[in-house]
Design a protein around this motif. Structure first.
Motif, mmCIF file in Angstrom:
data_model
loop_
_atom_site.group_PDB
_atom_site.id
_atom_site.type_symbol
_atom_site.label_atom_id
_atom_site.label_comp_id
_atom_site.label_asym_id
_atom_site.label_seq_id
_atom_site.Cartn_x
_atom_site.Cartn_y
_atom_site.Cartn_z
ATOM 1 N N GLN A 11 5.883 9.984 2.277
ATOM 2 C CA GLN A 11 6.842 9.282 3.127
ATOM 3 C C GLN A 11 6.786 7.777 2.855
ATOM 4 O OE1 GLN A 11 5.493 10.471 7.017
ATOM 5 N NE2 GLN A 11 6.889 12.224 7.138
ATOM 6 N N GLY A 12 5.574 7.279 2.665
ATOM 7 C CA GLY A 12 5.389 5.851 2.423
ATOM 8 C C GLY A 12 6.021 5.393 1.130
ATOM 9 N N ARG A 13 5.881 6.186 0.074
ATOM 10 C CA ARG A 13 6.496 5.820 -1.214
ATOM 11 C C ARG A 13 8.016 5.736 -1.067
ATOM 12 N NH1 ARG A 13 3.192 6.077 -5.724
ATOM 13 N NH2 ARG A 13 1.278 7.332 -5.560
ATOM 14 N N LEU A 14 8.594 6.710 -0.384
ATOM 15 C CA LEU A 14 10.042 6.704 -0.184
ATOM 16 C C LEU A 14 10.477 5.504 0.656
ATOM 17 C CD1 LEU A 14 10.683 10.494 0.505
ATOM 18 C CD2 LEU A 14 11.306 9.219 -1.556
ATOM 19 N N ALA B 42 0.828 -1.207 0.000
ATOM 20 C CA ALA B 42 0.000 0.000 0.000
ATOM 21 C C ALA B 42 0.859 1.253 0.000
ATOM 22 C CB ALA B 42 -0.940 -0.007 1.202
ATOM 23 N N LEU B 43 1.913 1.255 0.806
ATOM 24 C CA LEU B 43 2.820 2.405 0.817
ATOM 25 C C LEU B 43 3.436 2.613 -0.558
ATOM 26 C CD1 LEU B 43 4.733 1.885 4.205
ATOM 27 C CD2 LEU B 43 2.709 3.289 3.779
ATOM 28 N N PRO C 245 -3.855 17.327 3.969
ATOM 29 C CA PRO C 245 -2.415 17.610 3.979
ATOM 30 C C PRO C 245 -1.598 16.563 4.735
ATOM 31 C CG PRO C 245 -3.668 19.601 4.450
ATOM 32 C CD PRO C 245 -4.650 18.467 4.496
ATOM 33 N N GLY C 246 -2.083 16.150 5.903
ATOM 34 C CA GLY C 246 -1.357 15.166 6.692
ATOM 35 C C GLY C 246 -1.276 13.826 5.992
ATOM 36 N N ALA D 205 6.006 0.082 8.692
ATOM 37 C CA ALA D 205 5.382 1.321 8.216
ATOM 38 C C ALA D 205 6.159 2.562 8.630
ATOM 39 C CB ALA D 205 3.947 1.411 8.729
ATOM 40 N N GLY D 206 6.852 2.497 9.763
ATOM 41 C CA GLY D 206 7.537 3.687 10.243
ATOM 42 C C GLY D 206 6.548 4.804 10.503
#
Length: 376
Positions: A345-348, A291-292, A337-338, A310-311
């Motif tokens: 962040q998830g894609r990275l 999903a990230l 926005p959040g 997930a971090g």
């Protein structure tokens, strides 16, 4: 040329589950990244049809002269039937009792659920996994775990002299590549997907916490969206339709897709408004990572392995807390926005998890221990 044998029996299981996906992705990556002097073969028990264990680029599958139940019993009782090869990788605790002289063996332990949450397995399943994991910790050359959380729990419940290596899973190719709009449309129509929905992915069994998710979705402050569940039926007689009726989830708000291909799952994940992962126990949580990778926000339980994977890109809720889960799902969908920040962040984060890296680290283990065994 030395040969690495990967036990691909899980590909032939009635419900391959996450360990089946791990097995297929891993054996492909290990074949692609094999050292120049090594070959890779898949080995299974005897089955009428071995086609599900046929993996491109991997020799075999070769069948041992025993059906699955007999092979499992033989190895459980300590009979040293070696599956061939100079090194053996067992992607599940189904493994020979110990490596042969001059050979090496590495076993993957995906989680410590049989020790920490035995009630979420059958009594026989919990006892078998406990015994096989404890033996691997004593006799295998190395044990591979997907997270630090599992390594720490393994040290508590099954300590042993075997080297423990933390090697995370990777993101399958289907979740790394862009999907054409035509494919999205075809899959959405073919699966009759709602325009927007909350998604859950995983085998339908007690430890996945789907009962909590259905209760949450029936709350008046939950997202006013359908719930789509992807995954095969496992053990435990978890009846999603009955749970929806019990908790008052309105008719038409539950859509159960069952098992689907990775190609379809990549579309289903991309089209979801949010992925909910209310598990009671996990060793890694591959759907979280997938999903990230595709840019879908994730709300997951506070299982340590899920938090680790997930971090900061996921939103954490307490286990077995339907009220907080319902409110958090709504908050994530309302917080534009959040949520966008966490998605980026998830894609990275997902980009750092690759099957090639996992295979490379596993080869280091196998070649190291094979060299040591050969020198004796």
């Amino acid at each position: 040329m030395p040969e690495l044998v990967v036990l691909t029996e899980q590909l032939l299981a009635p419900v391959p589950g996450g360990t089946g996906r791990y097995t297929r992705e891993l054996v492909v990556a290990m074949a692609e990244s094999a050292p120049p002097t090594w070959t890779v073969a898949g080995v299974t028990a005897t089955h009428r049809d071995l086609s599900a264990a046929d993996v491109s680029g991997v020799a075999g599958p070769r069948a041992l002269p025993l059906p699955r139940r007999a092979l499992t019993a033989l190895w459980e009782r300590g009979v040293h039937l070696w599956p061939g090869g100079d090194a053996v990788h067992a992607p599940t605790p189904l493994a020979p009792p110990a490596p042969r002289r001059g050979r090496c063996m590495v076993v993957t332990v995906h989680d410590t659920v049989p020790f920490t949450h035995p009630e979420t397995l059958t009594r026989r399943g919990a006892a078998w996994h406990q015994a096989m994991i404890k033996r691997a910790a004593q006799r295998a050359n190395a044990i591979v775990v997907p997270t630090v959380a599992v390594a720490e729990e393994l040290a508590e419940h099954a300590p042993g002299p075997a080297t423990v290596a933390v090697i995370p899973h990777g993101v399958p190719a289907a979740f790394r590549t862009e999907v054409q709009q035509a494919q999205v449309h075809a899959t959405s129509v073919g699966l009759e997907l709602p325009d927007a929905y909350v998604l859950a992915v995983g085998t339908v069994e007690p430890r996945k916490g789907l009962d909590v998710l259905i209760e949450a979705m029936a709350k008046p402050y939950a997202p006013d969206l359908p719930l789509v569940v992807v995954g095969p039926r496992g053990w435990g007689e978890v009846d999603l339709t009955a749970l929806a009726e019990k908790h008052g989830l309105a008719d038409g708000r539950l859509r159960v897709l069952g098992r689907i291909s990775d190609t379809d799952l990549a579309v289903v994940l991309r089209c979801a408004a949010v992925l909910a992962v209310p598990s009671r126990a996990e060793g890694f949580g591959l759907p979280v990572l997938e999903a990230l990778a595709v840019g879908t926000p994730v709300v997951h339980s506070d299982v340590p392995a899920l938090v680790e994977v997930a971090g900061d890109a996921g939103v954490v809720v307490p286990r077995d807390d339907a009220r907080t889960l319902a409110a958090t799902l709504s908050a994530v969908l309302d917080d534009g926005p959040g949520t966008r920040r966490r998605v980026e962040q998830g894609r990275l984060r997902a980009g750092a998890f690759t099957w090639h890296q996992a295979a490379t680290e596993l080869w280091r283990l196998h070649t190291r221990f094979f060299d040591m065994a050969s020198a004796r």
